[in-house]
Design a protein around this motif. Structure first.
Motif, PDB file in Angstrom:
ATOM      1  N   LEU A  17     -10.309   1.694  -5.649  1.00  0.00           N
ATOM      2  CA  LEU A  17      -8.926   2.206  -5.698  1.00  0.00           C
ATOM      3  C   LEU A  17      -8.614   3.096  -4.506  1.00  0.00           C
ATOM      4  O   LEU A  17      -7.501   3.044  -3.958  1.00  0.00           O
ATOM      5  CB  LEU A  17      -8.711   2.973  -7.006  1.00  0.00           C
ATOM      6  N   ASP A  18      -9.575   3.905  -4.096  1.00  0.00           N
ATOM      7  CA  ASP A  18      -9.358   4.748  -2.906  1.00  0.00           C
ATOM      8  C   ASP A  18      -9.033   3.889  -1.685  1.00  0.00           C
ATOM      9  O   ASP A  18      -8.111   4.202  -0.905  1.00  0.00           O
ATOM     10  CB  ASP A  18     -10.601   5.594  -2.627  1.00  0.00           C
ATOM     11  N   LEU A  19      -9.759   2.777  -1.528  1.00  0.00           N
ATOM     12  CA  LEU A  19      -9.523   1.885  -0.390  1.00  0.00           C
ATOM     13  C   LEU A  19      -8.187   1.162  -0.515  1.00  0.00           C
ATOM     14  O   LEU A  19      -7.466   0.989   0.475  1.00  0.00           O
ATOM     15  CB  LEU A  19     -10.666   0.871  -0.272  1.00  0.00           C
ATOM     16  N   LEU A  20      -7.846   0.748  -1.720  1.00  0.00           N
ATOM     17  CA  LEU A  20      -6.563   0.065  -1.921  1.00  0.00           C
ATOM     18  C   LEU A  20      -5.385   1.008  -1.662  1.00  0.00           C
ATOM     19  O   LEU A  20      -4.360   0.592  -1.111  1.00  0.00           O
ATOM     20  CB  LEU A  20      -6.480  -0.502  -3.338  1.00  0.00           C
ATOM     21  N   LEU A  21      -5.529   2.265  -2.036  1.00  0.00           N
ATOM     22  CA  LEU A  21      -4.470   3.241  -1.778  1.00  0.00           C
ATOM     23  C   LEU A  21      -4.302   3.493  -0.283  1.00  0.00           C
ATOM     24  O   LEU A  21      -3.180   3.657   0.215  1.00  0.00           O
ATOM     25  CB  LEU A  21      -4.776   4.550  -2.512  1.00  0.00           C
ATOM     26  N   GLN A  22      -5.430   3.501   0.431  1.00  0.00           N
ATOM     27  CA  GLN A  22      -5.343   3.623   1.888  1.00  0.00           C
ATOM     28  C   GLN A  22      -4.621   2.424   2.476  1.00  0.00           C
ATOM     29  O   GLN A  22      -3.795   2.553   3.388  1.00  0.00           O
ATOM     30  CB  GLN A  22      -6.748   3.737   2.482  1.00  0.00           C
ATOM     31  N   ASP A  23      -4.949   1.244   1.959  1.00  0.00           N
ATOM     32  CA  ASP A  23      -4.311   0.009   2.421  1.00  0.00           C
ATOM     33  C   ASP A  23      -2.810   0.041   2.140  1.00  0.00           C
ATOM     34  O   ASP A  23      -1.991  -0.390   2.961  1.00  0.00           O
ATOM     35  CB  ASP A  23      -4.952  -1.189   1.730  1.00  0.00           C
ATOM     36  N   LEU A  24      -2.433   0.553   0.967  1.00  0.00           N
ATOM     37  CA  LEU A  24      -1.019   0.633   0.594  1.00  0.00           C
ATOM     38  C   LEU A  24      -0.243   1.508   1.566  1.00  0.00           C
ATOM     39  O   LEU A  24       0.870   1.164   1.984  1.00  0.00           O
ATOM     40  CB  LEU A  24      -0.884   1.185  -0.829  1.00  0.00           C
ATOM     41  N   ARG A  25      -0.843   2.624   1.947  1.00  0.00           N
ATOM     42  CA  ARG A  25      -0.162   3.530   2.882  1.00  0.00           C
ATOM     43  C   ARG A  25       0.030   2.898   4.256  1.00  0.00           C
ATOM     44  O   ARG A  25       0.965   3.254   4.988  1.00  0.00           O
ATOM     45  CB  ARG A  25      -0.955   4.831   3.004  1.00  0.00           C
ATOM     46  N   GLY A  26      -0.837   1.956   4.605  1.00  0.00           N
ATOM     47  CA  GLY A  26      -0.728   1.327   5.923  1.00  0.00           C
ATOM     48  C   GLY A  26       0.009   0.001   5.921  1.00  0.00           C
ATOM     49  O   GLY A  26       0.139  -0.636   6.969  1.00  0.00           O
ATOM     50  N   THR A  27       0.491  -0.444   4.764  1.00  0.00           N
ATOM     51  CA  THR A  27       1.186  -1.731   4.656  1.00  0.00           C
ATOM     52  C   THR A  27       2.697  -1.528   4.747  1.00  0.00           C
ATOM     53  O   THR A  27       3.271  -0.738   3.997  1.00  0.00           O
ATOM     54  CB  THR A  27       0.830  -2.426   3.316  1.00  0.00           C
ATOM     55  N   LYS A  28       3.354  -2.247   5.660  1.00  0.00           N
ATOM     56  CA  LYS A  28       4.798  -2.120   5.864  1.00  0.00           C
ATOM     57  C   LYS A  28       5.573  -3.214   5.134  1.00  0.00           C
ATOM     58  O   LYS A  28       6.733  -3.018   4.771  1.00  0.00           O
ATOM     59  CB  LYS A  28       5.123  -2.173   7.361  1.00  0.00           C
ATOM     60  N   ASN A  29       4.956  -4.369   4.931  1.00  0.00           N
ATOM     61  CA  ASN A  29       5.633  -5.499   4.289  1.00  0.00           C
ATOM     62  C   ASN A  29       5.922  -5.174   2.819  1.00  0.00           C
ATOM     63  O   ASN A  29       5.018  -4.843   2.057  1.00  0.00           O
ATOM     64  CB  ASN A  29       4.751  -6.747   4.405  1.00  0.00           C
ATOM     65  N   ASP A  30       7.206  -5.293   2.422  1.00  0.00           N
ATOM     66  CA  ASP A  30       7.611  -4.915   1.065  1.00  0.00           C
ATOM     67  C   ASP A  30       6.942  -5.777   0.002  1.00  0.00           C
ATOM     68  O   ASP A  30       6.555  -5.278  -1.057  1.00  0.00           O
ATOM     69  CB  ASP A  30       9.133  -5.007   0.920  1.00  0.00           C
ATOM     70  N   ALA A  31       6.810  -7.067   0.269  1.00  0.00           N
ATOM     71  CA  ALA A  31       6.204  -7.967  -0.717  1.00  0.00           C
ATOM     72  C   ALA A  31       4.729  -7.621  -0.922  1.00  0.00           C
ATOM     73  O   ALA A  31       4.234  -7.605  -2.061  1.00  0.00           O
ATOM     74  CB  ALA A  31       6.353  -9.417  -0.259  1.00  0.00           C
ATOM     75  N   GLN A  32       4.041  -7.358   0.182  1.00  0.00           N
ATOM     76  CA  GLN A  32       2.631  -6.996   0.079  1.00  0.00           C
ATOM     77  C   GLN A  32       2.459  -5.645  -0.612  1.00  0.00           C
ATOM     78  O   GLN A  32       1.534  -5.457  -1.405  1.00  0.00           O
ATOM     79  CB  GLN A  32       2.000  -6.960   1.470  1.00  0.00           C
ATOM     80  N   ARG A  33       3.369  -4.717  -0.338  1.00  0.00           N
ATOM     81  CA  ARG A  33       3.311  -3.403  -0.982  1.00  0.00           C
ATOM     82  C   ARG A  33       3.495  -3.535  -2.494  1.00  0.00           C
ATOM     83  O   ARG A  33       2.806  -2.880  -3.284  1.00  0.00           O
ATOM     84  CB  ARG A  33       4.379  -2.474  -0.396  1.00  0.00           C
ATOM     85  N   SER A  34       4.436  -4.391  -2.882  1.00  0.00           N
ATOM     86  CA  SER A  34       4.688  -4.604  -4.308  1.00  0.00           C
ATOM     87  C   SER A  34       3.454  -5.192  -4.999  1.00  0.00           C
ATOM     88  O   SER A  34       3.077  -4.771  -6.103  1.00  0.00           O
ATOM     89  CB  SER A  34       5.885  -5.532  -4.494  1.00  0.00           C
ATOM     90  N   LEU A  35       2.815  -6.170  -4.330  1.00  0.00           N
ATOM     91  CA  LEU A  35       1.615  -6.789  -4.891  1.00  0.00           C
ATOM     92  C   LEU A  35       0.477  -5.778  -5.011  1.00  0.00           C
ATOM     93  O   LEU A  35      -0.217  -5.717  -6.028  1.00  0.00           O
ATOM     94  CB  LEU A  35       1.184  -7.959  -4.007  1.00  0.00           C
ATOM     95  N   LEU A  36       0.309  -4.964  -3.979  1.00  0.00           N
ATOM     96  CA  LEU A  36      -0.751  -3.953  -3.997  1.00  0.00           C
ATOM     97  C   LEU A  36      -0.517  -2.935  -5.105  1.00  0.00           C
ATOM     98  O   LEU A  36      -1.462  -2.515  -5.789  1.00  0.00           O
ATOM     99  CB  LEU A  36      -0.824  -3.248  -2.645  1.00  0.00           C
ATOM    100  N   ARG A  37       0.746  -2.526  -5.278  1.00  0.00           N
ATOM    101  CA  ARG A  37       1.052  -1.554  -6.336  1.00  0.00           C
ATOM    102  C   ARG A  37       0.657  -2.085  -7.702  1.00  0.00           C
ATOM    103  O   ARG A  37       0.120  -1.353  -8.545  1.00  0.00           O
ATOM    104  CB  ARG A  37       2.535  -1.192  -6.313  1.00  0.00           C
ATOM    105  N   LYS A  38       0.958  -3.377  -7.945  1.00  0.00           N
ATOM    106  CA  LYS A  38       0.620  -3.983  -9.234  1.00  0.00           C
ATOM    107  C   LYS A  38      -0.898  -4.003  -9.437  1.00  0.00           C
ATOM    108  O   LYS A  38      -1.397  -3.712 -10.525  1.00  0.00           O
ATOM    109  CB  LYS A  38       1.179  -5.398  -9.304  1.00  0.00           C
TER     110      LYS A  38
END
Length: 250
Positions: free
Chosen positions: A47-68
């Motif tokens: 989860l720590d790594l995924l949260l880091q990835d979320l902060r660095g992701t600009k694409n809205d669709a990818q951000r939505s998928l990561l949040r889920k």
């Protein structure tokens, strides 16, 4: 039940997700094997790594998928944590830690701190190998940990084998030093002791295959790990942690 609602591992194999994918996949595997303590650690690291990835992701669709995905793993991690907390409360908790050969990060504080709180006032150590100088130092380090907060240890019982005056003199010196901190060290010797066990009066029992002597000799007096045991390589051994409510021991 802890086994319900396990999430699937992430399917996104983008390079920046490789580390998270590996750890989360391992978490799901451990979860499916009912190794909940180990699974929880992997979920938290993933989860720590995924949260880091979320902060660095600009694409809205990818951000939505990561949040889920993050929400799913967070929910699972929280459910496992609640389950383990309840197991501890019910006295059914059993944790096994396998220390690999040359592994680091297993100081006494790292192993025992979770089970030491302000209710711990008395400790029993059974270990036949508190004999040589380095073993006496190990016991001294263990005692140093016990007199620190949040513990309120007043009595330490040591049952070990008797080998000679050097050992006795060392233990008597530790006893005198502990006395200055208001802690009584009760020494008992046995020629037939073989088991290795540590018990706290809050009910926790820790069995270590090698007792307190699971650290390898440091490479030199001025090498990392000489002072900080978290940096000291270990021998391979297994640590089992129980509670008296479960084992019915006194």
């Amino acid at each position: 039940m802890a086994g319900r609602g396990r999430p699937a591992a992430v399917a996104d194999r983008r390079p920046e997700n490789a580390a998270a994918l590996a750890i989360i996949t391992r978490a799901v595997e451990l979860d499916s094997e009912c190794k909940y303590s180990q699974a929880l650690v992997c979920y938290q690291e993933g989860l720590d790594l995924l949260l880091q990835d979320l902060r660095g992701t600009k694409n809205d669709a990818q951000r939505s998928l990561l949040r889920k995905r993050i929400a799913s793993y967070m929910e699972r991690a929280e459910n496992i944590k609640k389950y383990l907390d309840q197991e501890k409360e019910d006295g059914k908790y059993h944790k096994q830690i396998k220390i690999e050969d040359n592994a680091t990060g297993f100081s006494y504080e790292s192993l025992f701190q979770e089970y030491l709180n302000e209710t711990v006032t008395e400790v029993w150590i059974e270990d036949p190998y508190i004999r040589q100088s380095h073993q006496l130092y190990n016991f001294l380090r263990f005692c140093e940990m016990l007199i620190k907060k949040p513990c309120k240890v007043k009595t330490i019982h040591l049952l070990t084998s008797l080998v000679g005056s050097v050992q006795q003199n060392g233990l008597e010196e530790i006893k005198e030093s502990l006395c200055k901190y208001g802690v009584l060290l009760e020494l008992e010797y046995s020629s037939s002791i073989h088991d290795r066990e540590i018990r706290f009066n809050n009910g926790w029992i820790i069995k270590i295959g090698r007792g307190l002597d699971y650290f390898k000799k440091p490479q030199g007096q001025f090498s990392l790990g000489y002072c900080d045991l978290d940096l000291r390589p270990c021998y391979e051994t297994t640590v089992d942690i129980f509670h008296t409510k479960h084992t019915k021991q006194i």
